[in-house]
Structure formats: C-alpha cells, structure tokens
Motif scaffolding. Structure first.
Motif, PDB file in Angstrom:
ATOM      1  N   TYR A 499       6.552  21.599   8.178  1.00 20.85           N
ATOM      2  CA  TYR A 499       5.328  22.367   8.408  1.00 20.85           C
ATOM      3  C   TYR A 499       5.479  23.798   7.883  1.00 20.85           C
ATOM      4  N   ILE A 500       6.641  24.394   8.091  1.00 15.15           N
ATOM      5  CA  ILE A 500       6.883  25.764   7.608  1.00 15.15           C
ATOM      6  C   ILE A 500       6.792  25.825   6.091  1.00 15.15           C
ATOM      7  N   ASN A 501       7.403  24.862   5.427  1.00 13.29           N
ATOM      8  CA  ASN A 501       7.371  24.846   3.955  1.00 13.29           C
ATOM      9  C   ASN A 501       5.964  24.561   3.430  1.00 13.29           C
ATOM     10  N   ALA A 502       5.259  23.646   4.086  1.00  9.21           N
ATOM     11  CA  ALA A 502       3.936  23.253   3.596  1.00  9.21           C
ATOM     12  C   ALA A 502       2.903  24.362   3.765  1.00  9.21           C
ATOM     13  N   HIS A 503       3.022  25.162   4.802  1.00 12.32           N
ATOM     14  CA  HIS A 503       2.032  26.200   5.081  1.00 12.32           C
ATOM     15  C   HIS A 503       2.493  27.591   4.640  1.00 12.32           C
ATOM     16  N   GLY A 504       3.642  27.675   3.989  1.00 14.41           N
ATOM     17  CA  GLY A 504       4.113  28.966   3.486  1.00 14.41           C
ATOM     18  C   GLY A 504       4.377  29.977   4.571  1.00 14.41           C
ATOM     19  N   ILE A 505       4.854  29.529   5.726  1.00 13.78           N
ATOM     20  CA  ILE A 505       5.138  30.437   6.838  1.00 13.78           C
ATOM     21  C   ILE A 505       6.420  31.216   6.547  1.00 13.78           C
ATOM     22  N   LYS A 506       6.393  32.498   6.806  1.00 16.65           N
ATOM     23  CA  LYS A 506       7.539  33.348   6.536  1.00 16.65           C
ATOM     24  C   LYS A 506       8.611  33.176   7.606  1.00 16.65           C
ATOM     25  N   VAL A 507       9.846  33.282   7.180  1.00 17.75           N
ATOM     26  CA  VAL A 507      10.998  33.256   8.102  1.00 17.75           C
ATOM     27  C   VAL A 507      11.657  34.633   7.994  1.00 17.75           C
ATOM     28  N   ILE A 508      11.519  35.408   9.032  1.00 18.00           N
ATOM     29  CA  ILE A 508      11.947  36.799   8.987  1.00 18.00           C
ATOM     30  C   ILE A 508      12.859  37.108  10.163  1.00 18.00           C
ATOM     31  N   SER A 509      13.560  38.221  10.048  1.00 16.38           N
ATOM     32  CA  SER A 509      14.408  38.678  11.137  1.00 16.38           C
ATOM     33  C   SER A 509      13.538  39.320  12.213  1.00 16.38           C
ATOM     34  N   MET A 510      13.764  38.878  13.452  1.00 21.60           N
ATOM     35  CA  MET A 510      12.982  39.406  14.582  1.00 21.60           C
ATOM     36  C   MET A 510      13.951  39.983  15.603  1.00 21.60           C
ATOM     37  N   LYS A 511      14.303  41.231  15.424  1.00 18.27           N
ATOM     38  CA  LYS A 511      15.202  41.888  16.354  1.00 18.27           C
ATOM     39  C   LYS A 511      14.413  42.401  17.551  1.00 18.27           C
ATOM     40  N   ASP A 512      15.050  42.316  18.706  1.00 14.91           N
ATOM     41  CA  ASP A 512      14.381  42.787  19.927  1.00 14.91           C
ATOM     42  C   ASP A 512      14.199  44.299  19.901  1.00 14.91           C
TER      43      ASP A 512
END
Length: 512
Positions: A499-512
């Motif tokens: 689903y992430i690849n198909a919808h072009g969802i970004k994978v980013i660093s999420m620091k608290d």
C-alpha cells in the motif's frame, strides 16, 4: 571377515550358478555370448552379497548378535533438533571420529532458529502412542468469560475477603469500592513471571518499561478498588509502597503504582504493547498477563499500568480531545505543529502533533483496531458479534464526517503526544476484509517502524519479546500459538508495504 566365511560365500555363488544351468536342462546357450552374460550376472550377484555382509559386520568382533541389534537401534536419529544445537565433540585416539559418549556430546550452545518455511516436527517417539489431549479453540485471544470477578462476593452479598480499614467502618470501606487483601492471601512468588536470562533486556524496552512490567507481573497486591466507568466497573490493584517516577495529584485514584485488570478476551492489549515497542512507536501503556486467584476459573487476565497523568476523558467518546472524522481529515492536511511551526488559530489544529496520527494508523492497521477511527465499521464487513453491529452503528455510514473518533488520549504534561489505549486487535480477519479506512489521509509513516517491517526480522523480535512474559507465552500454548499470531501480523505488514509503494506514501524520520 574371516577367510572361511568368504570361501563359504564363494561356494554358495558357484552352487547357485550351477543350479541355474541345471534348470535350463538340455537347452544349451545358443552362443558363448549368452553363457558369458550369465556367468557375469552370477559374479556380480556374489559381489553384492559379500559387500552387504561386510557392511553390516560389527566393528567390535566380540559383539554378540543381540549387542549388534542394540547398537543399531539405539543410534540417535538425525532430526531437525540437531540444527538447533551445536555440539562440542572430542576426537577418538584411534580414528579421530567424534565420540558418542554422553561426556563428549554435551551441548555448547542451544538456541532457537527461525526458518522461512516451518516444517512439521519429526516424530521422535513414533512407537509410543500419543496421549489424547484436550482440544482448545484456535483463537486463544478471544476466549470469553461470563465475568472474571463473579467470585468477589459470597452468597450473602458480602465481600468474601474484605477487611476493615484501620479507623474506618466496614460499610464505609465497602462504599468506597475498596477491597483489602488480608495477609494470608497476599501473594508471594518464588520467581518472577518476567524472564530475562541475559545481561540486559531487549533494547526496545526502556528501564521504565522493565520496572513497570515487573511490577504488574510480580508485585504483592495490598488492595483492590472497583471504580465505575462507561465500560463497566474498572478493577485496580494497588501497591502504595511503590511510587511512580512523576508526581501525581494527591487526590488521584492511585496513590502508588496500580494495575488495571481487564478481561481475558482483551489479551491483544499485551500483543499491542510488545509490537508498539518493537516498532519504536512507544505510545501504549506497559501490559502483561497475570493470574489472580480471585478471578473466575483462575483465567489469566491482561494487566495494564494505571497512568494517573492521563487527561480526563469525555464519557461519550472516552477522549481527552473530541474529534469527528471530518475534522480529523482536515487536521491531517494542515500538518499541525510540523517542524516546530505554530499553527494558525483558524487552521483548526489541536495540540496533537501531526506525526502522532501516522503512528496510530500504522498500529491500528496491523492489529485491525477499528474502534478508534472507524467505530461504525464503515471500512470493512463486520461480523454479527462486533459491537458496531450490535449497536446498529454500521447502518450509519451515510455521513462519515459526523462520526466521532474514540480513545484520543493525551497526558496532562505532554499534550503533543497520544497514548494508545483500548488496543483491542482482531487476528481472525482475512486479508480481503481489512479496514483500509484506517489509512485514509495518511501521507507519511515513521521510518523506524517501516524499516523493521521491511527487514524481515519482526518475527524474531516478537518471539524474543513475548518470551519475557511467561504467563502470556503459556496462555497462547507456547511458541506454536505465538507463531500463528505473528503469521497474521506479517501478512498484514506485507500488504501495508504494498500500500505504501502503490500510493507513494513517504517514509520519514519521526523523532519525538
């Protein structure tokens, strides 16, 4: 083999060939070629017989036939267990082979291996008739009970282990909903239910996590409180001798460290806690499985750490921040508090950071927790036993924007971050009926969590993590039951990555 026995075999072969020629009688071979072929076959047969005898000749000449049978039948069979054990052997002075004596076959390292495709275990004791075992339901997480606290009161209505507080009337104590455990019933354990055999716990657990789960699993219970709530009576156990690390209100429900006891069918809370820590989200409350002698049938119950710093909740939505689905989707587009920017008043943003919604959606999808974002079951085909069907909420999906979100909780001192409560997951939902509505509006996912899903090490980490909780491990019938639950999560993880690849969802660093 002695020369006499070899000679006897040769004579037997010659006699056999002569017998074959006599059978032919008067029919002689039409050519010398046929005779040569016949003799060659007899010779090869003789060599075959001699080879077989030499192969089965015992190494020890003094070994009796009965001893030879014992030596063959007692040879340990090579099973899949040998792949999980490294043996430290010693060389024999004669031939350099490994000795089979118990003293030289001691295991050096014993560990659990993970295979990409698990095969059926070898039947090591095939000659022994297996005992008939009681069959348990496959969905262990959904074993229902009519009420785990029916044993609280005797037939006359009094608490069967209630005790009067010092300087307080018994009726006053009962009206407060407090049940004191007398000294004989205070639990004392010889060993902890949290198994940590190495020098340190798995790295995804903090020191506070370990302290909390040890308290929940092993603390001596001094008293129990019953508190009314919208979901029914809450059952707390308290140890006033242990304190939380942060300061709390002196008028708070729990003055020490407390555990919230839930029903046996809520065991997915424990699974959610371990999965949350492994993925690096750190938004669930510590939880373990524990047995209580006052619970009905002695069933193991989930116990969750009581956090007095959680903000007061609305009775209807059980949330500290009331949101509807339409408002939630609008907030996702505003990127509230992203990169430290203070949102404008007209943006409609709440105090919750934008990244919190991505973390919540990720965990909810893997566990299929629909009660937070999709309480009306508008994104999948619900079953008759689902709460949304029983309450008729599934018939109110015409206006999704007006549906309230549930269990949106923050802490008083930390309003930017969410706390995931009521993490009731569903492991029996098929892949063609997953609730993708939970992912609507999500444009980013945390890199730390997605990298673990892609690394194919999720199974190994979950097994190591669940092994710490001895009662949970045993309640799921050991590793075999745990693996079935992990299979479900792994399949959903693959679907999520697609689903992430198909919808072009970004994978980013999420620091608290």
């Amino acid at each position: 083999m002695t020369s006499a026995r070899v000679g006897t075999l040769k004579i037997s072969v010659i006699l056999l060939c002569s017998w074959i020629l006599r059978i032919w009688g008067g029919r002689r071979p039409r050519s010398k070629r046929n005779l040569l072929l016949l003799c060659t076959a007899c010779v090869l047969y003789g060599i075959f017989i001699i080879t077989k005898v030499v192969y089965f000749e015992p190494q020890n000449k003094n070994l009796s036939p009965k001893g030879l049978y014992d030596a063959v039948t007692r040879q340990p069979s090579r099973t899949y267990l040998e792949q999980d054990t490294i043996y430290r052997g010693s060389e024999n002075p004669d031939g350099g082979a490994l000795s089979s004596s118990p003293s030289t076959l001691k295991p050096n390292v014993v560990y659990i291996t993970l295979r990409s495709k698990r095969s059926k275990p070898a039947n090591i004791r095939g000659t022994v008739k297996p005992k008939k075992r009681r069959k348990y339901p496959t969905q262990v997480l959904y074993e229902h009970s009519q009420g785990i606290f029916q044993g609280f009161k005797r037939k006359d209505g009094h608490n069967w282990f209630a005790q009067r507080e010092e300087g307080a009337d018994e009726h006053e104590t009962r009206d407060k909903g407090i049940i004191l455990l007398p000294e004989p019933r205070m639990e004392s354990r010889k060993q902890s239910n949290i198994r940590i055999y190495s020098d340190s716990a798995p790295p995804w657990f903090s020191a506070e996590d370990i302290r909390a789960i040890r308290f929940l699993a092993d603390t001596r219970i001094h008293r129990i409180k019953q508190m009314p709530s919208s979901d029914g009576d809450l059952i707390l156990f308290e140890n006033p001798l242990q304190k939380m690390t942060f300061s709390i209100d002196p008028n708070a429900t729990c003055q020490g460290m407390c555990g919230l006891i839930k029903r046996p069918l809520d065991m997915s809370e424990v699974f959610a806690f371990h999965l949350d820590r492994i993925l690096g989200l750190n938004r669930t409350l510590p939880s373990v499985i524990r047995k209580f002698e006052f619970a009905q049938d002695g069933l193991p119950c989930p116990v969750i750490l009581w956090d007095s710093s959680l903000s007061p909740t609305d009775n209807t939505t059980q949330s500290s921040t009331k949101l509807k689905w339409g408002t939630y989707q609008m907030i996702l587009k505003q990127n509230c508090w992203l990169n430290g920017k203070v949102p404008k008043p007209e943006s409609g943003c709440t105090e919750i950071h934008h990244h919190e919604w991505s973390k919540m959606a990720l965990l909810d999808f893997l566990l299929q927790v629909y009660t937070r974002l999709d309480k009306n079951c508008c994104g999948f085909r619900p079953r008759k036993e689902d709460s949304c069907v029983k309450q008729g909420l599934n018939l109110k999906c015409d206006d999704p924007g007006s549906i309230d979100l549930m269990h949106i909780i923050q802490r008083n001192h930390d309003p930017r971050h969410l706390v995931f409560i009521s993490n009731k997951g569903y492991f029996d939902r098929s892949e063609d009926n997953l609730d993708f509505k939970l992912l609507d509006g999500i444009k980013e996912f945390p890199e730390s969590a997605v990298s673990i899903l892609r690394s194919q090490k999720l199974r190994e980490k979950l097994l190591q993590s669940f092994f710490l909780d001895k009662v949970f491990w045993e309640s799921q019938r050991g590793r075999q039951g745990i693996e079935k639950l992990i299979d479900v999560i792994e399949r959903r993880a693959k679907i999520l990555l697609t689903y992430i690849n198909a919808h072009g969802i970004k994978v980013i660093s999420m620091k608290d």
